[in-house]
Scaffold this active site. Structure first.
Site, PDB file in Angstrom:
ATOM      1  N   GLY A  10       6.445   2.305  18.038  1.00 16.27           N
ATOM      2  CA  GLY A  10       5.026   2.516  17.770  1.00 16.27           C
ATOM      3  C   GLY A  10       4.148   1.808  18.788  1.00 16.27           C
ATOM      4  O   GLY A  10       4.638   1.063  19.644  1.00 16.27           O
ATOM      5  N   ASP A  43      17.555   2.568  10.078  1.00 11.05           N
ATOM      6  CA  ASP A  43      16.759   3.055   8.958  1.00 11.05           C
ATOM      7  C   ASP A  43      16.560   1.897   7.988  1.00 11.05           C
ATOM      8  O   ASP A  43      17.480   1.529   7.256  1.00 11.05           O
ATOM      9  CB  ASP A  43      17.479   4.222   8.280  1.00 11.05           C
ATOM     10  CG  ASP A  43      16.709   4.760   7.076  1.00 11.05           C
ATOM     11  OD1 ASP A  43      15.602   4.251   6.782  1.00 11.05           O
ATOM     12  OD2 ASP A  43      17.222   5.677   6.415  1.00 11.05           O
ATOM     13  N   ALA A  67       5.839   0.848   9.750  1.00 17.12           N
ATOM     14  CA  ALA A  67       5.001   1.199   8.593  1.00 17.12           C
ATOM     15  C   ALA A  67       4.561   2.649   8.727  1.00 17.12           C
ATOM     16  O   ALA A  67       4.625   3.227   9.815  1.00 17.12           O
ATOM     17  CB  ALA A  67       3.770   0.296   8.526  1.00 17.12           C
ATOM     18  N   THR A 108      -2.944  -5.043   7.005  1.00 15.84           N
ATOM     19  CA  THR A 108      -4.144  -4.304   7.417  1.00 15.84           C
ATOM     20  C   THR A 108      -5.417  -4.824   6.767  1.00 15.84           C
ATOM     21  O   THR A 108      -5.374  -5.404   5.675  1.00 15.84           O
ATOM     22  CB  THR A 108      -3.974  -2.812   7.048  1.00 15.84           C
ATOM     23  OG1 THR A 108      -5.194  -2.106   7.280  1.00 15.84           O
ATOM     24  CG2 THR A 108      -3.621  -2.637   5.576  1.00 15.84           C
ATOM     25  N   TYR A 131      -2.798   4.138   1.284  1.00 12.62           N
ATOM     26  CA  TYR A 131      -2.295   3.357   2.411  1.00 12.62           C
ATOM     27  C   TYR A 131      -2.526   1.865   2.183  1.00 12.62           C
ATOM     28  O   TYR A 131      -1.605   1.050   2.273  1.00 12.62           O
ATOM     29  CB  TYR A 131      -2.967   3.810   3.707  1.00 12.62           C
ATOM     30  CG  TYR A 131      -2.754   2.860   4.856  1.00 12.62           C
ATOM     31  CD1 TYR A 131      -1.492   2.706   5.432  1.00 12.62           C
ATOM     32  CD2 TYR A 131      -3.808   2.101   5.360  1.00 12.62           C
ATOM     33  CE1 TYR A 131      -1.289   1.816   6.476  1.00 12.62           C
ATOM     34  CE2 TYR A 131      -3.607   1.221   6.405  1.00 12.62           C
ATOM     35  CZ  TYR A 131      -2.358   1.080   6.964  1.00 12.62           C
ATOM     36  OH  TYR A 131      -2.156   0.191   7.994  1.00 12.62           O
ATOM     37  N   LYS A 135       0.278  -1.167   1.463  1.00 14.02           N
ATOM     38  CA  LYS A 135       0.382  -2.358   2.306  1.00 14.02           C
ATOM     39  C   LYS A 135       0.161  -3.624   1.483  1.00 14.02           C
ATOM     40  O   LYS A 135       0.802  -4.650   1.730  1.00 14.02           O
ATOM     41  CB  LYS A 135      -0.619  -2.284   3.462  1.00 14.02           C
ATOM     42  CG  LYS A 135      -0.331  -1.193   4.475  1.00 14.02           C
ATOM     43  CD  LYS A 135       0.992  -1.403   5.205  1.00 14.02           C
ATOM     44  CE  LYS A 135       0.917  -2.510   6.229  1.00 14.02           C
ATOM     45  NZ  LYS A 135       2.175  -2.636   7.008  1.00 14.02           N
TER      46      LYS A 135
END
Length: 297
Positions: A10, A43, A67, A108, A131, A135
Protein backbone atom coordinates in the site's frame (compact mmCIF):
# COMPACT_ATOMS: atom_id res chain seq x y z
CA UNK A 1 16.65 -4.88 15.30
CA UNK A 2 14.17 -6.78 13.11
CA UNK A 3 11.01 -5.15 11.76
CA UNK A 4 8.00 -6.50 9.85
CA UNK A 5 5.70 -4.18 7.90
CA UNK A 6 2.22 -5.44 7.01
CA UNK A 7 0.31 -3.97 4.08
CA UNK A 8 3.68 -3.23 2.49
CA UNK A 9 2.19 -2.96 -1.01
CA UNK A 10 0.00 0.00 0.00
CA UNK A 11 0.93 3.67 -0.18
CA UNK A 12 1.84 3.96 3.52
CA UNK A 13 3.31 0.47 3.83
CA UNK A 14 5.56 1.00 0.81
CA UNK A 15 6.91 4.23 2.31
CA UNK A 16 7.44 2.62 5.73
CA UNK A 17 9.26 -0.37 4.24
CA UNK A 18 11.51 1.92 2.20
CA UNK A 19 12.32 4.13 5.21
CA UNK A 20 13.46 1.17 7.33
CA UNK A 21 15.52 -0.23 4.43
CA UNK A 22 17.20 3.14 3.91
CA UNK A 23 18.09 3.15 7.63
CA UNK A 24 19.88 -0.22 7.18
CA UNK A 25 17.42 -1.96 9.49
CA UNK A 26 16.58 -5.64 8.96
CA UNK A 27 13.02 -5.28 7.65
CA UNK A 28 10.62 -7.53 5.79
CA UNK A 29 7.51 -6.41 3.91
CA UNK A 30 4.29 -8.44 3.99
CA UNK A 31 1.41 -8.24 1.52
CA UNK A 32 -1.45 -10.41 0.36
CA UNK A 33 -3.36 -9.32 -2.75
CA UNK A 34 -0.46 -7.34 -4.25
CA UNK A 35 2.61 -9.27 -3.07
CA UNK A 36 5.50 -8.50 -5.41
CA UNK A 37 8.99 -9.89 -5.83
CA UNK A 38 10.41 -8.14 -2.76
CA UNK A 39 7.40 -8.83 -0.50
CA UNK A 40 6.40 -11.93 1.43
CA UNK A 41 2.85 -13.08 0.69
CA UNK A 42 0.87 -13.55 3.90
CA UNK A 43 -2.87 -13.68 4.51
CA UNK A 44 -3.22 -12.09 7.94
CA UNK A 45 -6.75 -13.46 8.29
CA UNK A 46 -5.23 -16.97 8.30
CA UNK A 47 -4.15 -17.33 11.93
CA UNK A 48 -2.08 -20.48 11.40
CA UNK A 49 -0.01 -18.91 8.59
CA UNK A 50 0.35 -15.70 10.56
CA UNK A 51 1.49 -17.49 13.72
CA UNK A 52 4.02 -19.55 11.77
CA UNK A 53 5.53 -16.52 10.05
CA UNK A 54 5.96 -14.35 13.14
CA UNK A 55 7.20 -17.23 15.29
CA UNK A 56 9.87 -17.92 12.66
CA UNK A 57 10.85 -14.30 11.93
CA UNK A 58 10.88 -13.16 15.60
CA UNK A 59 10.53 -9.40 14.96
CA UNK A 60 11.29 -6.69 17.50
CA UNK A 61 8.72 -4.35 15.93
CA UNK A 62 5.69 -4.89 13.71
CA UNK A 63 4.24 -1.87 11.87
CA UNK A 64 0.68 -2.90 11.00
CA UNK A 65 -0.37 -0.89 7.93
CA UNK A 66 -2.63 -3.53 6.37
CA UNK A 67 -6.28 -2.42 6.38
CA UNK A 68 -9.33 -1.79 4.27
CA UNK A 69 -8.81 1.98 4.11
CA UNK A 70 -11.58 2.82 1.61
CA UNK A 71 -14.79 3.77 3.46
CA UNK A 72 -16.99 3.03 0.43
CA UNK A 73 -15.53 -0.48 0.06
CA UNK A 74 -15.88 -1.10 3.80
CA UNK A 75 -19.58 -0.23 3.58
CA UNK A 76 -20.06 -2.75 0.74
CA UNK A 77 -18.15 -5.55 2.49
CA UNK A 78 -18.69 -5.03 6.22
CA UNK A 79 -17.70 -8.60 7.13
CA UNK A 80 -14.38 -8.34 5.26
CA UNK A 81 -13.64 -4.88 6.69
CA UNK A 82 -14.46 -6.07 10.20
CA UNK A 83 -12.16 -9.08 9.82
CA UNK A 84 -9.19 -7.10 8.50
CA UNK A 85 -9.62 -3.85 10.45
CA UNK A 86 -11.08 -5.23 13.68
CA UNK A 87 -10.07 -8.85 14.26
CA UNK A 88 -6.59 -9.13 12.71
CA UNK A 89 -5.07 -6.39 14.94
CA UNK A 90 -6.27 -8.20 18.06
CA UNK A 91 -4.57 -11.40 16.94
CA UNK A 92 -1.34 -9.51 16.20
CA UNK A 93 -1.49 -7.99 19.69
CA UNK A 94 -1.79 -11.50 21.17
CA UNK A 95 1.27 -12.51 19.17
CA UNK A 96 3.06 -9.36 20.36
CA UNK A 97 2.49 -10.49 23.95
CA UNK A 98 3.57 -14.09 23.28
CA UNK A 99 6.60 -13.27 21.10
CA UNK A 100 7.50 -10.04 22.93
CA UNK A 101 7.54 -7.64 19.99
CA UNK A 102 6.19 -4.09 19.90
CA UNK A 103 3.14 -3.58 17.69
CA UNK A 104 2.29 -0.27 16.01
CA UNK A 105 -1.33 -0.32 14.84
CA UNK A 106 -2.01 2.36 12.23
CA UNK A 107 -5.43 3.86 12.91
CA UNK A 108 -7.39 6.86 11.66
CA UNK A 109 -8.81 10.27 12.54
CA UNK A 110 -12.18 8.80 11.46
CA UNK A 111 -12.56 7.17 14.89
CA UNK A 112 -13.91 10.64 15.80
CA UNK A 113 -17.17 12.25 14.66
CA UNK A 114 -15.69 15.60 13.63
CA UNK A 115 -17.98 17.73 15.82
CA UNK A 116 -15.51 19.04 18.42
CA UNK A 117 -11.90 19.25 17.20
CA UNK A 118 -9.07 19.15 17.97
CA UNK A 119 -8.97 15.60 19.30
CA UNK A 120 -6.35 14.49 21.82
CA UNK A 121 -5.29 10.86 22.28
CA UNK A 122 -7.64 10.68 25.29
CA UNK A 123 -10.65 12.22 23.49
CA UNK A 124 -13.71 9.99 23.35
CA UNK A 125 -14.02 8.26 19.96
CA UNK A 126 -17.38 8.24 18.19
CA UNK A 127 -16.92 6.91 14.64
CA UNK A 128 -19.73 7.71 12.21
CA UNK A 129 -19.17 5.19 9.43
CA UNK A 130 -18.36 1.50 9.20
CA UNK A 131 -14.73 2.17 8.29
CA UNK A 132 -14.16 4.27 11.41
CA UNK A 133 -16.08 1.79 13.56
CA UNK A 134 -14.00 -1.15 12.32
CA UNK A 135 -10.75 0.75 12.98
CA UNK A 136 -11.96 1.66 16.46
CA UNK A 137 -12.71 -2.00 17.11
CA UNK A 138 -9.14 -2.72 16.07
CA UNK A 139 -7.91 -0.14 18.57
CA UNK A 140 -9.93 -1.70 21.37
CA UNK A 141 -8.69 -5.15 20.40
CA UNK A 142 -4.99 -4.26 20.58
CA UNK A 143 -5.34 -2.11 23.71
CA UNK A 144 -7.31 -4.90 25.39
CA UNK A 145 -4.48 -7.46 25.35
CA UNK A 146 -2.91 -7.25 28.80
CA UNK A 147 0.86 -7.43 28.72
CA UNK A 148 1.21 -6.62 25.02
CA UNK A 149 3.36 -3.63 24.03
CA UNK A 150 1.12 -1.85 21.55
CA UNK A 151 0.91 1.66 20.12
CA UNK A 152 -2.22 2.94 18.40
CA UNK A 153 -0.91 5.41 15.82
CA UNK A 154 -3.70 7.62 14.45
CA UNK A 155 -3.21 9.47 11.16
CA UNK A 156 -5.49 11.51 8.86
CA UNK A 157 -5.95 11.24 5.09
CA UNK A 158 -2.66 10.38 3.36
CA UNK A 159 -0.79 11.40 0.23
CA UNK A 160 2.64 10.86 -1.24
CA UNK A 161 4.42 8.62 -3.75
CA UNK A 162 1.96 6.06 -5.15
CA UNK A 163 1.92 3.59 -8.06
CA UNK A 164 -1.43 5.03 -9.14
CA UNK A 165 -3.15 8.25 -8.13
CA UNK A 166 -6.25 6.21 -7.29
CA UNK A 167 -4.30 4.60 -4.43
CA UNK A 168 -4.68 7.81 -2.40
CA UNK A 169 -7.81 9.87 -1.72
CA UNK A 170 -5.63 12.98 -2.18
CA UNK A 171 -3.49 11.96 -5.16
CA UNK A 172 -6.60 11.00 -7.13
CA UNK A 173 -7.74 14.65 -7.06
CA UNK A 174 -4.83 15.37 -9.39
CA UNK A 175 -6.62 13.31 -12.04
CA UNK A 176 -9.75 15.39 -11.54
CA UNK A 177 -7.85 18.65 -11.98
CA UNK A 178 -5.99 17.39 -15.06
CA UNK A 179 -9.19 16.16 -16.73
CA UNK A 180 -9.75 19.04 -19.13
CA UNK A 181 -12.12 17.01 -21.33
CA UNK A 182 -15.16 19.12 -20.51
CA UNK A 183 -16.47 16.80 -17.83
CA UNK A 184 -17.57 18.63 -14.67
CA UNK A 185 -17.04 17.56 -11.08
CA UNK A 186 -18.70 18.51 -7.80
CA UNK A 187 -16.13 18.58 -5.00
CA UNK A 188 -16.55 18.55 -1.23
CA UNK A 189 -15.99 22.01 0.27
CA UNK A 190 -17.59 21.09 3.63
CA UNK A 191 -15.26 18.68 5.44
CA UNK A 192 -11.84 19.91 6.55
CA UNK A 193 -8.99 17.43 6.11
CA UNK A 194 -5.32 17.52 7.12
CA UNK A 195 -3.49 15.63 4.34
CA UNK A 196 -0.30 14.11 5.67
CA UNK A 197 2.65 12.75 3.71
CA UNK A 198 3.40 9.03 4.00
CA UNK A 199 7.14 9.71 3.67
CA UNK A 200 6.98 11.92 6.76
CA UNK A 201 5.07 9.26 8.71
CA UNK A 202 7.52 6.56 7.64
CA UNK A 203 10.55 8.59 8.74
CA UNK A 204 8.92 9.37 12.07
CA UNK A 205 8.16 5.68 12.70
CA UNK A 206 11.80 4.75 12.07
CA UNK A 207 12.90 7.40 14.57
CA UNK A 208 10.21 6.32 17.03
CA UNK A 209 11.56 2.76 17.14
CA UNK A 210 14.88 4.21 18.30
CA UNK A 211 13.36 6.17 21.19
CA UNK A 212 14.88 5.10 24.50
CA UNK A 213 11.90 5.94 26.69
CA UNK A 214 8.38 4.72 27.34
CA UNK A 215 5.96 5.36 24.47
CA UNK A 216 2.29 6.11 25.27
CA UNK A 217 -0.37 3.66 24.04
CA UNK A 218 -2.01 6.18 21.66
CA UNK A 219 -0.12 8.63 19.44
CA UNK A 220 -1.49 11.23 17.04
CA UNK A 221 0.47 12.20 13.93
CA UNK A 222 -0.88 14.80 11.54
CA UNK A 223 -0.10 17.81 9.45
CA UNK A 224 -1.80 20.96 10.72
CA UNK A 225 -2.55 22.46 7.27
CA UNK A 226 -6.35 22.47 6.75
CA UNK A 227 -7.89 21.85 3.32
CA UNK A 228 -11.23 20.86 1.91
CA UNK A 229 -11.02 18.59 -1.12
CA UNK A 230 -12.08 21.55 -3.26
CA UNK A 231 -9.19 23.63 -1.85
CA UNK A 232 -6.79 20.79 -2.64
CA UNK A 233 -8.02 20.86 -6.25
CA UNK A 234 -7.41 24.62 -6.39
CA UNK A 235 -3.89 24.06 -5.06
CA UNK A 236 -3.17 21.48 -7.77
CA UNK A 237 -4.61 23.78 -10.45
CA UNK A 238 -2.39 26.61 -9.21
CA UNK A 239 0.76 24.45 -9.28
CA UNK A 240 -0.02 23.15 -12.78
CA UNK A 241 -1.27 26.52 -14.08
CA UNK A 242 -4.40 24.97 -15.57
CA UNK A 243 -8.09 26.00 -15.35
CA UNK A 244 -10.34 24.61 -12.63
CA UNK A 245 -13.71 25.90 -13.85
CA UNK A 246 -14.87 22.29 -14.35
CA UNK A 247 -14.74 21.71 -10.57
CA UNK A 248 -17.68 23.01 -8.55
CA UNK A 249 -17.51 23.45 -4.74
CA UNK A 250 -20.16 21.78 -2.58
CA UNK A 251 -20.20 23.46 0.82
CA UNK A 252 -23.52 22.03 1.96
CA UNK A 253 -23.59 19.66 4.95
CA UNK A 254 -23.90 16.10 3.63
CA UNK A 255 -27.20 14.28 3.87
CA UNK A 256 -28.19 10.63 3.56
CA UNK A 257 -25.30 8.20 3.14
CA UNK A 258 -22.86 11.09 2.78
CA UNK A 259 -23.52 12.20 6.33
CA UNK A 260 -21.82 9.09 7.65
CA UNK A 261 -18.78 9.31 5.41
CA UNK A 262 -17.85 12.97 5.80
CA UNK A 263 -17.19 14.07 9.39
CA UNK A 264 -16.82 17.87 9.53
CA UNK A 265 -13.37 18.24 11.12
CA UNK A 266 -11.39 15.44 12.79
CA UNK A 267 -8.22 17.44 13.48
CA UNK A 268 -5.77 15.41 15.57
CA UNK A 269 -3.99 17.22 18.40
CA UNK A 270 -0.28 16.33 18.21
CA UNK A 271 1.30 18.18 21.16
CA UNK A 272 1.81 14.97 23.14
CA UNK A 273 3.58 13.45 20.14
CA UNK A 274 5.84 16.47 19.79
CA UNK A 275 6.63 16.30 23.52
CA UNK A 276 7.97 12.74 23.20
CA UNK A 277 11.24 14.24 22.06
CA UNK A 278 11.66 12.03 18.99
CA UNK A 279 14.77 13.12 17.08
CA UNK A 280 13.80 15.49 14.27
CA UNK A 281 10.33 16.13 15.72
CA UNK A 282 7.34 15.41 13.51
CA UNK A 283 9.27 16.36 10.39
CA UNK A 284 6.24 17.48 8.41
CA UNK A 285 6.31 18.48 4.75
CA UNK A 286 4.42 21.51 3.47
CA UNK A 287 1.65 20.32 1.14
CA UNK A 288 1.96 22.81 -1.71
CA UNK A 289 5.75 22.84 -1.58
CA UNK A 290 5.99 19.02 -1.74
CA UNK A 291 3.59 18.76 -4.67
CA UNK A 292 5.26 21.63 -6.57
CA UNK A 293 8.57 19.79 -6.37
CA UNK A 294 7.04 16.44 -7.31
CA UNK A 295 5.20 17.89 -10.29
CA UNK A 296 8.24 19.82 -11.43
CA UNK A 297 6.80 23.31 -10.97
Amino acid sequence: MKVAVTGASGVLGTAVLRAFKESDINVIGLANSRAGADLVKLDLTNKEETDAFFTSFKPDWVIHCAAERRPDVAEKDPVGAQRLNGEVPGHLASLAKFLRFKLVYISTDYVFDGTSPPYTPSSKPNPLQLYGKSKREGELAVLGVDGAQVIVFRVPVLYGPAPQNSDSAINVLLDVVQDQSGKTYTMDHYATRYPTNVVDIAGFLVRLTGLKKAIPPIIHYSSDEPFTKYEICLTFAKILSIPHRHIMPDAEPPTGDGATTRPRDCKLYTRETEDLGVEGGLGLSLFEEWWAEKLGH
